[in-house]
Design a protein around this motif. Sequence first.
Motif, PDB file in Angstrom:
ATOM      1  N   LEU A   1      -1.634   1.637   2.962  1.00  0.00           N
ATOM      2  CA  LEU A   1      -2.900   1.110   2.454  1.00  0.00           C
ATOM      3  C   LEU A   1      -2.785   0.695   0.993  1.00  0.00           C
ATOM      4  CD1 LEU A   1      -5.606   3.364   4.120  1.00  0.00           C
ATOM      5  CD2 LEU A   1      -5.145   0.946   4.524  1.00  0.00           C
ATOM      6  N   GLN A   2      -2.120   1.490   0.184  1.00  0.00           N
ATOM      7  CA  GLN A   2      -1.928   1.124  -1.222  1.00  0.00           C
ATOM      8  C   GLN A   2      -1.136  -0.174  -1.325  1.00  0.00           C
ATOM      9  OE1 GLN A   2      -4.403   2.675  -2.478  1.00  0.00           O
ATOM     10  NE2 GLN A   2      -3.285   3.010  -4.364  1.00  0.00           N
ATOM     11  N   ASN A   3      -0.140  -0.328  -0.458  1.00  0.00           N
ATOM     12  CA  ASN A   3       0.649  -1.560  -0.448  1.00  0.00           C
ATOM     13  C   ASN A   3      -0.246  -2.772  -0.203  1.00  0.00           C
ATOM     14  OD1 ASN A   3       3.210  -3.074  -0.333  1.00  0.00           O
ATOM     15  ND2 ASN A   3       2.723  -3.310   1.825  1.00  0.00           N
ATOM     16  N   ILE A   4      -1.115  -2.678   0.773  1.00  0.00           N
ATOM     17  CA  ILE A   4      -2.003  -3.801   1.099  1.00  0.00           C
ATOM     18  C   ILE A   4      -3.005  -4.036  -0.028  1.00  0.00           C
ATOM     19  CG2 ILE A   4      -3.857  -4.557   2.657  1.00  0.00           C
ATOM     20  CD1 ILE A   4      -2.277  -3.059   4.903  1.00  0.00           C
ATOM     21  N   LEU A   5      -3.571  -2.963  -0.572  1.00  0.00           N
ATOM     22  CA  LEU A   5      -4.620  -3.091  -1.584  1.00  0.00           C
ATOM     23  C   LEU A   5      -4.097  -3.523  -2.955  1.00  0.00           C
ATOM     24  CD1 LEU A   5      -6.744   0.033  -0.620  1.00  0.00           C
ATOM     25  CD2 LEU A   5      -7.263  -2.369  -0.131  1.00  0.00           C
ATOM     26  N   GLN A   6      -2.808  -3.322  -3.228  1.00  0.00           N
ATOM     27  CA  GLN A   6      -2.257  -3.650  -4.539  1.00  0.00           C
ATOM     28  C   GLN A   6      -1.407  -4.913  -4.563  1.00  0.00           C
ATOM     29  OE1 GLN A   6      -0.198  -0.147  -5.866  1.00  0.00           O
ATOM     30  NE2 GLN A   6      -2.083   1.020  -6.108  1.00  0.00           N
ATOM     31  N   ARG A   7      -1.051  -5.452  -3.403  1.00  0.00           N
ATOM     32  CA  ARG A   7      -0.168  -6.618  -3.356  1.00  0.00           C
ATOM     33  C   ARG A   7      -0.817  -7.822  -4.018  1.00  0.00           C
ATOM     34  NH1 ARG A   7       0.966 -11.324  -2.030  1.00  0.00           N
ATOM     35  NH2 ARG A   7      -1.119 -11.679  -1.259  1.00  0.00           N
TER      36      ARG A   7
ATOM     37  N   GLY B   1       0.441 -17.518  10.392  1.00  0.00           N
ATOM     38  CA  GLY B   1      -0.169 -17.090   9.132  1.00  0.00           C
ATOM     39  C   GLY B   1      -0.186 -15.577   9.000  1.00  0.00           C
ATOM     40  N   ALA B   2      -0.481 -14.888  10.095  1.00  0.00           N
ATOM     41  CA  ALA B   2      -0.447 -13.422  10.071  1.00  0.00           C
ATOM     42  C   ALA B   2       0.985 -12.925   9.849  1.00  0.00           C
ATOM     43  CB  ALA B   2      -1.018 -12.861  11.374  1.00  0.00           C
ATOM     44  N   GLY B   3       1.946 -13.626  10.424  1.00  0.00           N
ATOM     45  CA  GLY B   3       3.353 -13.274  10.195  1.00  0.00           C
ATOM     46  C   GLY B   3       3.724 -13.443   8.730  1.00  0.00           C
ATOM     47  N   ILE B   4       3.221 -14.501   8.105  1.00  0.00           N
ATOM     48  CA  ILE B   4       3.479 -14.709   6.683  1.00  0.00           C
ATOM     49  C   ILE B   4       2.877 -13.566   5.873  1.00  0.00           C
ATOM     50  CG2 ILE B   4       2.957 -16.170   4.685  1.00  0.00           C
ATOM     51  CD1 ILE B   4       3.108 -18.600   6.610  1.00  0.00           C
ATOM     52  N   GLN B   5       1.645 -13.177   6.195  1.00  0.00           N
ATOM     53  CA  GLN B   5       1.024 -12.064   5.476  1.00  0.00           C
ATOM     54  C   GLN B   5       1.860 -10.791   5.637  1.00  0.00           C
ATOM     55  OE1 GLN B   5      -1.510 -11.997   3.300  1.00  0.00           O
ATOM     56  NE2 GLN B   5      -0.981  -9.866   2.967  1.00  0.00           N
ATOM     57  N   ASN B   6       2.385 -10.574   6.814  1.00  0.00           N
ATOM     58  CA  ASN B   6       3.251  -9.400   7.019  1.00  0.00           C
ATOM     59  C   ASN B   6       4.508  -9.497   6.153  1.00  0.00           C
ATOM     60  OD1 ASN B   6       1.436  -8.384   8.831  1.00  0.00           O
ATOM     61  ND2 ASN B   6       2.736  -8.645  10.633  1.00  0.00           N
ATOM     62  N   ILE B   7       5.069 -10.693   6.021  1.00  0.00           N
ATOM     63  CA  ILE B   7       6.238 -10.876   5.145  1.00  0.00           C
ATOM     64  C   ILE B   7       5.871 -10.534   3.709  1.00  0.00           C
ATOM     65  CG2 ILE B   7       7.740 -12.630   4.099  1.00  0.00           C
ATOM     66  CD1 ILE B   7       7.833 -13.997   6.874  1.00  0.00           C
ATOM     67  N   LEU B   8       4.730 -11.038   3.240  1.00  0.00           N
ATOM     68  CA  LEU B   8       4.304 -10.767   1.870  1.00  0.00           C
ATOM     69  C   LEU B   8       4.132  -9.270   1.633  1.00  0.00           C
ATOM     70  CD1 LEU B   8       1.632 -13.610   1.476  1.00  0.00           C
ATOM     71  CD2 LEU B   8       3.982 -13.625   0.601  1.00  0.00           C
ATOM     72  N   SER B   9       3.511  -8.596   2.581  1.00  0.00           N
ATOM     73  CA  SER B   9       3.293  -7.145   2.442  1.00  0.00           C
ATOM     74  C   SER B   9       4.597  -6.375   2.524  1.00  0.00           C
ATOM     75  CB  SER B   9       2.319  -6.648   3.520  1.00  0.00           C
ATOM     76  OG  SER B   9       1.034  -7.193   3.309  1.00  0.00           O
TER      77      SER B   9
ATOM     78  N   GLN C   1      -3.459  -8.479 -12.188  1.00  0.00           N
ATOM     79  CA  GLN C   1      -4.012  -7.324 -11.489  1.00  0.00           C
ATOM     80  C   GLN C   1      -4.919  -7.819 -10.370  1.00  0.00           C
ATOM     81  OE1 GLN C   1      -3.297  -4.045 -11.827  1.00  0.00           O
ATOM     82  NE2 GLN C   1      -1.698  -4.806 -13.184  1.00  0.00           N
ATOM     83  N   PRO C   2      -4.877  -7.143  -9.213  1.00  0.00           N
ATOM     84  CA  PRO C   2      -5.800  -7.578  -8.157  1.00  0.00           C
ATOM     85  C   PRO C   2      -7.239  -7.442  -8.653  1.00  0.00           C
ATOM     86  CG  PRO C   2      -4.368  -5.782  -7.389  1.00  0.00           C
ATOM     87  CD  PRO C   2      -4.087  -6.001  -8.832  1.00  0.00           C
ATOM     88  N   PRO C   3      -8.075  -8.426  -8.381  1.00  0.00           N
ATOM     89  CA  PRO C   3      -9.456  -8.339  -8.862  1.00  0.00           C
ATOM     90  C   PRO C   3     -10.207  -7.214  -8.147  1.00  0.00           C
ATOM     91  CG  PRO C   3      -9.185 -10.214  -7.403  1.00  0.00           C
ATOM     92  CD  PRO C   3      -7.814  -9.623  -7.610  1.00  0.00           C
TER      93      PRO C   3
END
Length: 188
Positions: A4-10, A113-121, A170-172
């Motif tokens: 969760l921190q990974n997703i919230l801070q990326r 697009g979801a695959g790309i988001q998974n790559i980014l995360s 910083q993430p807004p």
Amino acid sequence: MDALQNILQRVSAPQLTGPDVTAEQLDTLIQAALRAPDHAWLRPSHYISVQGEGRVALGEVFYQATPDREQLSPEKQQKIRNMAMRAPLVLVAVTKIVDHPKVPREELLLSTGAGIQNILSAAWAMGLGAIWRTGDLAYNSGVKQELGLADDEEIVGFIYVGHVNCKLKQPPELSSADFLTSWDGKSE
């Protein structure tokens, strides 16, 4: 890193450098992409890895695909040629559009697009930076042709991956309430 921190801070990393992304890291990125939702298991997504000197060739493809390139200043021409050099790894995310009675074209693109988001995360979780870029070159028939894509394939984006070489934003702080409404099924 906690999921969760990974997703919230990326955040996206616009400036990336070496060392190169390892074969193991690349495999992890692709495995993460393959976990994206995929209605009817059509496997519409595939990824083209561009590294090393391949980035120079991709930069030339970008340059050749640019309209009125000869009218650009030498600096702008070089900037276009250097676009693929912005990271040690460029992944070209591609969707194969297939006719299916239950899966519309948009779902195929969204799956990639979801695959790309998974790559980014996944990149962020491994301590790498990444950014998803599109622009006119993602929709250019000359770029598609040079990458060997078929007429029924579309570029969904270019994912640049490497080690962060800049101060990240910083993430807004966003309030969920500003982006969430409830619906109870009743008309007003």
